[in-house]
Design an enzyme around this catalytic site. Structure first.
Site, PDB file in Angstrom:
ATOM      1  N   LEU A 195     -10.073-123.477  12.765  1.00 44.90           N
ATOM      2  CA  LEU A 195      -8.621-123.400  12.562  1.00 44.90           C
ATOM      3  C   LEU A 195      -8.288-121.996  12.072  1.00 44.90           C
ATOM      4  CD1 LEU A 195      -5.844-125.038  12.112  1.00 44.90           C
ATOM      5  CD2 LEU A 195      -6.529-125.115   9.718  1.00 44.90           C
ATOM      6  N   HIS A 237       6.345-126.244  -7.573  1.00 46.44           N
ATOM      7  CA  HIS A 237       5.549-125.285  -6.798  1.00 46.44           C
ATOM      8  C   HIS A 237       4.056-125.591  -6.926  1.00 46.44           C
ATOM      9  CE1 HIS A 237       9.008-123.067  -5.665  1.00 46.44           C
ATOM     10  NE2 HIS A 237       9.293-122.625  -6.870  1.00 46.44           N
ATOM     11  N   ASP A 278       9.329-126.358   2.337  1.00 44.48           N
ATOM     12  CA  ASP A 278      10.536-126.277   1.508  1.00 44.48           C
ATOM     13  C   ASP A 278      10.747-127.550   0.686  1.00 44.48           C
ATOM     14  OD1 ASP A 278      12.785-125.042   0.511  1.00 44.48           O
ATOM     15  OD2 ASP A 278      14.084-125.642   2.166  1.00 44.48           O
ATOM     16  N   TRP A 302      12.020-131.424  -5.524  1.00 43.61           N
ATOM     17  CA  TRP A 302      11.002-132.438  -5.847  1.00 43.61           C
ATOM     18  C   TRP A 302      10.827-132.505  -7.356  1.00 43.61           C
ATOM     19  CZ3 TRP A 302       6.403-132.489  -8.481  1.00 43.61           C
ATOM     20  CH2 TRP A 302       5.523-133.557  -8.235  1.00 43.61           C
TER      21      TRP A 302
HETATM   22  C1  IPE Z   1      12.269-120.628   2.972  1.00 40.53           C
HETATM   23  O1  IPE Z   1      12.789-121.466   2.010  1.00 40.53           O
HETATM   24  C2  IPE Z   1      11.093-119.856   2.427  1.00 40.53           C
HETATM   25  C3  IPE Z   1       9.906-120.631   2.109  1.00 40.53           C
HETATM   26  C4  IPE Z   1       9.761-121.923   2.227  1.00 40.53           C
HETATM   27  C5  IPE Z   1       8.776-119.867   1.661  1.00 40.53           C
HETATM   28  P1  IPE Z   1      13.992-121.018   1.033  1.00 40.53           P
HETATM   29  O2  IPE Z   1      14.193-122.154   0.126  1.00 40.53           O
HETATM   30  O3  IPE Z   1      13.700-119.702   0.455  1.00 40.53           O
HETATM   31  O4  IPE Z   1      15.202-120.860   2.055  1.00 40.53           O
HETATM   32  P2  IPE Z   1      16.769-121.024   1.821  1.00 40.53           P
HETATM   33  O5  IPE Z   1      17.138-120.093   0.704  1.00 40.53           O
HETATM   34  O6  IPE Z   1      17.030-122.447   1.489  1.00 40.53           O
HETATM   35  O7  IPE Z   1      17.373-120.645   3.131  1.00 40.53           O
HETATM   36  C1  IPE Z   2       9.855-123.781  -1.267  1.00 33.54           C
HETATM   37  O1  IPE Z   2      10.479-124.598  -2.213  1.00 33.54           O
HETATM   38  C2  IPE Z   2       8.881-122.818  -1.874  1.00 33.54           C
HETATM   39  C3  IPE Z   2       9.324-121.424  -1.892  1.00 33.54           C
HETATM   40  C4  IPE Z   2      10.418-120.961  -1.348  1.00 33.54           C
HETATM   41  C5  IPE Z   2       8.473-120.468  -2.586  1.00 33.54           C
HETATM   42  P1  IPE Z   2      11.849-124.152  -2.917  1.00 33.54           P
HETATM   43  O2  IPE Z   2      11.537-123.418  -4.148  1.00 33.54           O
HETATM   44  O3  IPE Z   2      12.713-123.428  -1.953  1.00 33.54           O
HETATM   45  O4  IPE Z   2      12.462-125.575  -3.259  1.00 33.54           O
HETATM   46  P2  IPE Z   2      13.994-125.973  -3.189  1.00 33.54           P
HETATM   47  O5  IPE Z   2      14.491-125.629  -1.807  1.00 33.54           O
HETATM   48  O6  IPE Z   2      14.700-125.191  -4.252  1.00 33.54           O
HETATM   49  O7  IPE Z   2      13.998-127.439  -3.436  1.00 33.54           O
HETATM   50 MG    MG Z   3      14.152-123.983  -0.676  1.00 38.67          MG
END
Ligand code: IPE
Ligand code: IPE
Ligand code: MG
Length: 243
Positions: free
Chosen positions: A133, A39, A22, A27
């Site tokens: 792994l 991403h 996450d 970032w």
């Molecule tokens: C969880 O992160 C899903 C992934 C990292 C793939 P999200 O960013 O989607 O979760 P919430 O919305 O903060 O709970």
């Molecule tokens: C996690 O990073 C990746 C996915 C959920 C695909 P986020 O996209 O949730 O990044 P934040 O939480 O908005 O920073």
């Molecule tokens: Mg997120």
């Protein structure tokens, strides 16, 4: 001197680590970049993390890449993410194979476009005999969806209620071929499950490093494993007094 001492690893290294990757969006925002740049950056460190797992003797790594709820994001972000995942397969599959990692998928493959679905299937077939792994990629994965799917399959199989126990439920989950995670890591500072491995993480240790996913690498993984080594797992019982 054991290998673990040289590396400053604890006596017990988690056999299975699961990671909620996450913080990509934040970032990018911190650098004034579009979210998709975050991403992309969040795929650059994957190779290092996989390599480090092999180095540290971790046997199973499960990564949360896309949740069943992530489809609710703006269309551009979802399509951008699909493109990035597609590129990651092209770029990383051979390296994954070279590392001796076996690719598996957890979640639903339907819902993905044909090209990506084919790449996932090819990757699984290509790496199926690797044994250093196991890499479970949670893609279009939601833990509640997984449990609903398991119940549907049990009903389809005509099971009697008395046959249903915890082991049987586990065997109907997408993770049936992996042990429960010993350690779950969620980067970015958020401290919630977001529908990840709800059943499987009942007795996992959870660690929340304060870095965004693209900044998570070998050192951060080592630090998490060290912290894991200092935890006392009790499973609801009592630990015998040390003398
Ligand atoms: C969880 O992160 C899903 C992934 C990292 C793939 P999200 O960013 O989607 O979760 P919430 O919305 O903060 O709970
Ligand atoms: C996690 O990073 C990746 C996915 C959920 C695909 P986020 O996209 O949730 O990044 P934040 O939480 O908005 O920073
Ligand atoms: Mg997120």
């Amino acid at each position: 001197m054991s290998n673990n001492t040289k590396l400053d690893l604890p006596e017990i290294v988690p056999q299975h680590i699961a990671i909620i990757m996450d913080g990509n969006g934040r970032w990018a925002r911190r650098r004034g970049l579009p979210r998709l740049a975050g991403h992309r950056a969040g795929t650059e460190n994957l190779r290092r993390v996989i390599e480090a797992c092999v180095e540290f003797g971790v046997k199973y790594l499960t990564i949360y890449a896309f949740s069943t709820e992530n489809w609710t994001r703006p269309r551009d972000e979802v399509s951008g993410l699909m493109r990035i995942f597609d590129d990651v397969f092209d770029r990383e599959l051979a390296e994954l194979d070279r590392q001796g990692a076996q690719l598996r998928h957890i979640g639903r493959l339907d819902g993905l476009n044909d090209s990506l679905r084919e790449k996932v299937r090819n990757g699984i077939a290509m790496t199926k005999d690797n044994d250093r792994l196991v890499l479970n990629v949670a893609f279009n994965y939601g833990s509640r969806d997984e449990i609903v799917h398991a119940i549907q399959e049990m009903i389809k199989d005509g099971l009697d209620s008395e046959e249903v126990d915890e082991d049987l439920v586990s065997s109907y989950l997408f993770t049936a071929q992996s042990p429960d995670p010993d350690l779950v890591i969620r980067t970015s500072g958020e401290q919630r499950t977001s529908n990840f491995l709800l059943w499987q993480s009942a007795y996992s240790e959870w660690i929340f490093p304060d870095v965004y996913w693209p900044d998570f690498g070998r050192d951060e993984l080592l630090a998490a494993i060290q912290e894991f080594g200092s935890r006392e797992r009790r499973y609801g019982g009592l630990v015998p007094q040390q003398t």
